[in-house]
Design an enzyme around this catalytic site. Sequence first.
Site, PDB file in Angstrom:
ATOM      1  N   GLU A 260       0.637  -1.038  -0.260  1.00  0.00           N
ATOM      2  CA  GLU A 260      -0.265  -0.059  -0.075  1.00  0.00           C
ATOM      3  C   GLU A 260       0.647   1.204   0.003  1.00  0.00           C
ATOM      4  OE1 GLU A 260      -2.512  -0.192   3.419  1.00  0.00           O
ATOM      5  OE2 GLU A 260      -0.485   0.132   4.939  1.00  0.00           O
ATOM      6  N   LYS A 262       2.501   4.759   0.730  1.00  0.00           N
ATOM      7  CA  LYS A 262       2.419   5.307   2.607  1.00  0.00           C
ATOM      8  C   LYS A 262       2.358   6.803   2.295  1.00  0.00           C
ATOM      9  CE  LYS A 262       6.444   6.037   5.834  1.00  0.00           C
ATOM     10  NZ  LYS A 262       6.052   7.941   5.281  1.00  0.00           N
ATOM     11  N   ARG A 267       2.008   9.368  13.336  1.00  0.00           N
ATOM     12  CA  ARG A 267       1.628   8.334  13.385  1.00  0.00           C
ATOM     13  C   ARG A 267       1.470   8.328  14.838  1.00  0.00           C
ATOM     14  NH1 ARG A 267       5.197   2.116  13.117  1.00  0.00           N
ATOM     15  NH2 ARG A 267       3.209   1.225  14.058  1.00  0.00           N
ATOM     16  N   ARG A 282       5.683   8.009  17.443  1.00  0.00           N
ATOM     17  CA  ARG A 282       6.720   6.744  16.621  1.00  0.00           C
ATOM     18  C   ARG A 282       7.573   6.838  17.701  1.00  0.00           C
ATOM     19  NH1 ARG A 282      10.684   6.779  12.926  1.00  0.00           N
ATOM     20  NH2 ARG A 282       9.919   5.061  11.984  1.00  0.00           N
TER      21      ARG A 282
END
Length: 310
Positions: A260, A262, A267, A282
Amino acid sequence: MEFAVIAQTLEVLEKTSSKVQQAATLAILFRKTPPEVIDKVVYFIQGILWPEWKGMPELGLGEKGVQKAIALATSTSELEVEKLYKTMGDYGKVVERLKQGKTAKPAGLLSFMKSPKIATQQKLTIEEVYNTLVKIAMAQGEGSRDAKIKLLTGLLMEADPREAKYIVRFVEGRLRLGVGDATIMDALASAFKTTRDVVERAYNIHPDLGYVAKLLAERGADALKELKPQPGIPIRPMLAERANDPREILEKAGTPALAEFKYDGERAQIHKKDDNVWIFSRRLENITERYPDVVEMVKRYVKAREAIIE
């Protein structure tokens, strides 16, 4: 626990390139460390006072402050300290060299900083080193720089040359050991007769190696196995690995595989407990204050009393 024991171990680690041997050296240190202070020992080896996600202050003492503290602690001019640094490139080695050459007791205006233990030759302990470093970090506001320098000066005056070297390097944020969290986990597993998987799982769920080490030392591996995720304590995220060629990725992932795009963005690991909401990046930084709108949406739409969302 005498800080000299830790400093001696750090010197061995600095000269050891093998990760296996580093872990073995650390395991010996951990076995002889009292459980009540093993967290502080681990933090010092990591070069931190506490995990970043706790949002506590940093030491906040720059190069010039370190230079001044070294000069005061060794009765040397700041110009001489700076000159030595330009030659040696390491304030840790600078303070070690200066203290090796200064056998006379400090006098004059510095005497007010002197601890009674210097006269009685009492040994510096890890508790004293850690607690003083915490005081340096917690000194905030007007006059805090002078307070930080005074605290570091007093600590360096009590330390022997090798101890002073690693204290200064810690303050600078450059211990130069080449020891990462993985090596520390290997050492803890070896020292307390458990597996690396048990230690790493605990660290993934509760990313505070000092806490994990203390729990292991005091209560054993079974206590680590009982650890569960808790809202407010971030979980170490799985991070993607880079590859230069799609074929290399497929070889690692196996086929068939799903890919998929990015997307750019942040995040976020969002924790909720009752009316409290935390957002971690993250890298496990507490970034809650940056996203008040997200906090309000979580409070409004996440109905569970406790939740962890990524």
